[in-house]
Design an enzyme around this catalytic site. Structure first.
Site, PDB file in Angstrom:
ATOM      1  N   ALA A 298      -9.151 -10.648   1.630  1.00 11.99           N
ATOM      2  CA  ALA A 298      -9.917 -11.381   0.633  1.00 11.99           C
ATOM      3  C   ALA A 298      -9.977 -12.899   0.622  1.00 11.99           C
ATOM      4  CB  ALA A 298      -9.619 -10.891  -0.688  1.00 11.99           C
TER       5      ALA A 298
ATOM      6  N   LYS B 191       2.998   3.699   6.455  1.00  8.42           N
ATOM      7  CA  LYS B 191       4.033   2.663   5.836  1.00  8.42           C
ATOM      8  C   LYS B 191       5.331   3.538   5.291  1.00  8.42           C
ATOM      9  CE  LYS B 191       2.434  -1.089   7.480  1.00  8.42           C
ATOM     10  NZ  LYS B 191       2.703  -1.813   8.788  1.00  8.42           N
TER      11      LYS B 191
ATOM     12  N   ASN C 299      -0.470  -8.752   0.215  1.00  2.67           N
ATOM     13  CA  ASN C 299      -1.362  -9.697   0.712  1.00  2.67           C
ATOM     14  C   ASN C 299      -1.009 -11.163   1.315  1.00  2.67           C
ATOM     15  OD1 ASN C 299      -3.939  -7.901   0.536  1.00  2.67           O
ATOM     16  ND2 ASN C 299      -3.468  -8.438  -1.905  1.00  2.67           N
TER      17      ASN C 299
ATOM     18  N   TYR D 270      -3.502   4.439   5.805  1.00  2.00           N
ATOM     19  CA  TYR D 270      -2.361   3.272   5.822  1.00  2.00           C
ATOM     20  C   TYR D 270      -1.092   3.420   4.988  1.00  2.00           C
ATOM     21  CZ  TYR D 270      -1.240  -1.810   6.237  1.00  2.00           C
ATOM     22  OH  TYR D 270      -0.534  -2.902   6.340  1.00  2.00           O
TER      23      TYR D 270
ATOM     24  N   THR E  99      -7.254  -7.473  -9.357  1.00  4.90           N
ATOM     25  CA  THR E  99      -6.473  -8.376  -9.435  1.00  4.90           C
ATOM     26  C   THR E  99      -5.544  -8.285  -8.169  1.00  4.90           C
ATOM     27  OG1 THR E  99      -5.130  -7.163 -10.895  1.00  4.90           O
ATOM     28  CG2 THR E  99      -6.158  -9.097 -11.828  1.00  4.90           C
TER      29      THR E  99
ATOM     30  N   CYS F 189       0.852  -1.296  -0.300  1.00  5.47           N
ATOM     31  CA  CYS F 189      -0.181  -0.113   0.117  1.00  5.47           C
ATOM     32  C   CYS F 189       0.651   1.359   0.061  1.00  5.47           C
ATOM     33  CB  CYS F 189      -0.869   0.189   1.365  1.00  5.47           C
ATOM     34  SG  CYS F 189      -2.252  -1.204   1.127  1.00  5.47           S
TER      35      CYS F 189
HETATM   36  N1  LIG Z   1      -1.553  -9.163   6.524  1.00  2.14           N
HETATM   37  C1  LIG Z   1      -1.196  -8.475   5.260  1.00  2.14           C
HETATM   38  O1  LIG Z   1      -1.554  -9.089   4.270  1.00  2.14           O
HETATM   39  C2  LIG Z   1      -0.179  -7.570   5.517  1.00  2.14           C
HETATM   40  C3  LIG Z   1       0.177  -7.070   4.310  1.00  2.14           C
HETATM   41  C4  LIG Z   1       0.912  -5.757   4.152  1.00  2.14           C
HETATM   42  C5  LIG Z   1       1.560  -5.371   5.384  1.00  2.14           C
HETATM   43  N2  LIG Z   1       1.220  -6.023   6.572  1.00  2.14           N
HETATM   44  C6  LIG Z   1       1.566  -5.364   7.850  1.00  2.14           C
HETATM   45  O2  LIG Z   1       2.138  -6.518   8.502  1.00  2.14           O
HETATM   46  C7  LIG Z   1       2.177  -6.380   9.928  1.00  2.14           C
HETATM   47  C8  LIG Z   1       1.350  -7.378  10.609  1.00  2.14           C
HETATM   48  O3  LIG Z   1       0.080  -7.813   9.957  1.00  2.14           O
HETATM   49  P1  LIG Z   1      -0.747  -8.916  10.398  1.00  2.14           P
HETATM   50  O4  LIG Z   1      -1.668  -9.404   9.043  1.00  2.14           O
HETATM   51  O5  LIG Z   1      -0.172  -9.670  11.194  1.00  2.14           O
HETATM   52  O6  LIG Z   1      -1.957  -7.915  11.060  1.00  2.14           O
HETATM   53  P2  LIG Z   1      -2.837  -8.093  12.719  1.00  2.14           P
HETATM   54  O7  LIG Z   1      -3.612  -7.279  12.966  1.00  2.14           O
HETATM   55  O8  LIG Z   1      -3.142  -9.696  12.750  1.00  2.14           O
HETATM   56  O9  LIG Z   1      -1.433  -7.986  13.828  1.00  2.14           O
HETATM   57  C9  LIG Z   1      -1.066  -6.723  13.960  1.00  2.14           C
HETATM   58  C10 LIG Z   1      -0.996  -6.882  15.751  1.00  2.14           C
HETATM   59  O10 LIG Z   1      -0.595  -5.626  16.075  1.00  2.14           O
HETATM   60  C11 LIG Z   1      -1.087  -5.341  17.197  1.00  2.14           C
HETATM   61  N3  LIG Z   1      -1.126  -3.930  17.553  1.00  2.14           N
HETATM   62  C12 LIG Z   1      -1.599  -2.792  17.149  1.00  2.14           C
HETATM   63  N4  LIG Z   1      -1.275  -1.849  17.738  1.00  2.14           N
HETATM   64  C13 LIG Z   1      -0.569  -2.029  18.881  1.00  2.14           C
HETATM   65  C14 LIG Z   1       0.131  -1.252  19.600  1.00  2.14           C
HETATM   66  N5  LIG Z   1      -0.052  -0.096  19.771  1.00  2.14           N
HETATM   67  N6  LIG Z   1       0.897  -2.115  20.509  1.00  2.14           N
HETATM   68  C15 LIG Z   1       0.962  -3.232  20.581  1.00  2.14           C
HETATM   69  N7  LIG Z   1       0.303  -4.101  19.496  1.00  2.14           N
HETATM   70  C16 LIG Z   1      -0.367  -3.609  18.685  1.00  2.14           C
HETATM   71  C17 LIG Z   1      -2.530  -5.823  17.129  1.00  2.14           C
HETATM   72  O11 LIG Z   1      -3.380  -5.976  18.449  1.00  2.14           O
HETATM   73  C18 LIG Z   1      -2.400  -6.836  16.188  1.00  2.14           C
HETATM   74  O12 LIG Z   1      -2.657  -8.109  16.837  1.00  2.14           O
HETATM   75  C19 LIG Z   1       1.379  -5.033  10.260  1.00  2.14           C
HETATM   76  O13 LIG Z   1       2.394  -4.026  10.132  1.00  2.14           O
HETATM   77  C20 LIG Z   1       0.717  -4.811   8.760  1.00  2.14           C
HETATM   78  O14 LIG Z   1       0.532  -3.317   8.372  1.00  2.14           O
HETATM   79  C21 LIG Z   1       0.314  -7.227   6.573  1.00  2.14           C
END
Ligand SMILES: NC(=O)c1ccc[n+]([C@@H]2O[C@H](COP(=O)([O-])OP(=O)(O)OC[C@H]3O[C@@H](n4cnc5c(N)ncnc54)[C@H](O)[C@@H]3O)[C@@H](O)[C@H]2O)c1
Length: 349
Positions: A208, A168, A193, A164, A236, A135
């Site tokens: 998704a 980042k 994703n 968001y 996509t 993103c």
């Molecule tokens: N899942 C994806 O597809 C994806 C894609 C791009 C980037 N990311 C990045 O990867 C990282 C992990 O994503 P994820 O999918 O595991 O998300 P998730 O929501 O399952 O996990 C993130 C965790 O961070 C915790 N959190 C949020 N604010 C907090 C704070 N202030 N103090 C302590 N904990 C806190 C939340 O409680 C949550 O459990 C994130 O930084 C996300 O932006 C994920």
């Protein structure tokens, strides 16, 4: 101004009793990362999340679990004390529906990385990892479902996803400057994703693949065999299986050629949302009647990961086929769904 190159000094390789700190570990990816390091034999892992412990997806035996809010500087100093390596994955995030409707919350995650990278540096950590996102890329390059895959240089000139994506991008910049100005070895992966077991599958933050699996399971339970799809289904995306994600984080963070250098971490298997639904139908053995919700959030038209750089530097790229990862994920969500129906506690988001 031209950036002066900093000399990369060799640091000691990570030993089994060095302290590894992982934030966001009550969530999907960081929880699986704690499990990955535990399985590799690391004995001192500190897992941190603001959620109460009973809401964490994974409790890895032998890992120190702390329920703390790392958007607060004091908590970050407590969390990073004694750390050899810090993996910061905490963020307020979710699928398209969540990030389009909660831009303020997403932007506030800037506090997390701002305080965490400072605390890691002060604590003398040797390596610091930050989870960025696709993103962060310029949205103007993602207006066609027949996308040209995004390569690392496509983030600038910047026009990131509102909220968001901008958080980042600026957090990436913090990481880059902590290396250039202060000598902390930082590593930045732009995830595309991620899906798999122990992730969010219900409640509004799911992405998704999990959403499509859950909707199929619900349609089967209701016996109406209908599914609603956000948009026309022609958008996509590529989807990376969780095992590839944690392996990639480990490889990236231990590669000195990638210090302060954002890199794609994603699958390059591009599918439309309609194709994704077709794959879920095949797994479940049932065709559904599709309803398209054209007013729902749908994000950019197309997005894929250009893996030229990661293949060149690491000789590897995420390679679990979507069919394979999706089949495992579907079974896991089905189990969660029926456990919840039976009144058992399950994590959803
Ligand atoms: N899942 C994806 O597809 C994806 C894609 C791009 C980037 N990311 C990045 O990867 C990282 C992990 O994503 P994820 O999918 O595991 O998300 P998730 O929501 O399952 O996990 C993130 C965790 O961070 C915790 N959190 C949020 N604010 C907090 C704070 N202030 N103090 C302590 N904990 C806190 C939340 O409680 C949550 O459990 C994130 O930084 C996300 O932006 C994920």
């Amino acid at each position: 101004m031209e950036q002066r190159k900093r000399v990369v000094e060799k640091d000691a390789p990570l030993k089994p009793d060095d302290l590894i700190v992982i934030t966001g570990a009550g969530g999907f990816i960081a929880g699986n990362l704690a499990l990955h390091f535990k399985r590799k034999g690391f004995k001192r892992i500190r897992a941190v999340d603001k959620k109460p412990l009973y809401e964490w997806y994974l409790h890895v035996p032998g890992v120190q679990n702390l329920s703390l809010d790392v958007s607060r500087a004091e908590a970050c100093h407590r969390v990073c004390e004694g750390a050899a390596e810090v993996y910061n994955l905490a963020a307020d995030m979710g699928g398209m529906g969540f990030i389009e409707r909660n831009r303020v919350e997403c932007l506030r995650s800037i506090l997390i990385n701002t305080h965490m990278v400072e605390a890691a540096w002060r604590a003398g950590a040797r390596r610091y990892f930050f989870s960025s996102s696709a993103c962060a890329y310029n949205t103007l390059r993602q207006q066609d479902p027949k996308v040209r895959a995004l390569k690392e240089s496509d983030a600038y000139p910047a026009m990131a996803e509102r909220g968001y994506g901008w958080e980042k991008l600026i957090s990436e910049m913090f990481c880059e400057e902590y290396w250039h100005e202060r000598g902390l070895k930082t590593f930045i992966a732009r995830f595309h994703n991620v899906y798999g077991p122990h992730g969010t599958w219900d409640g509004g933050r799911e992405k998704a693949p999990a959403a499509m699996c859950r909707k199929m399971i619900e349609a089967m339970a209701r016996k109406d065999f209908q599914i609603s799809i956000w948009g026309n289904g022609e958008q996509t995306r590529s989807f990376m299986y969780i095992d590839d994600c944690v392996k990639g984080i480990d490889l990236i963070t231990h590669c000195d050629a990638l210090i302060a250098t954002p890199i794609n971490l994603g699958s390059s298997e591009l599918v439309s949302i309609n194709t994704l639904v077709g794959k879920v139908e095949k797994i479940a053995g049932k065709k559904l009647k599709r309803h398209y919700d054209l007013d729902a959030p749908q994000g950019v038209a197309g997005r894929n990961s250009d893996n030229t750089f990661i293949k060149q530097v690491l000789g590897w790229e995420p390679n679990t086929p979507l069919d394979q990862g999706l089949a495992i994920t579907y079974q896991w969500i089905k189990e969660q769904y029926y456990n919840r129906m039976a009144g058992k506690r399950v994590g959803v988001g």
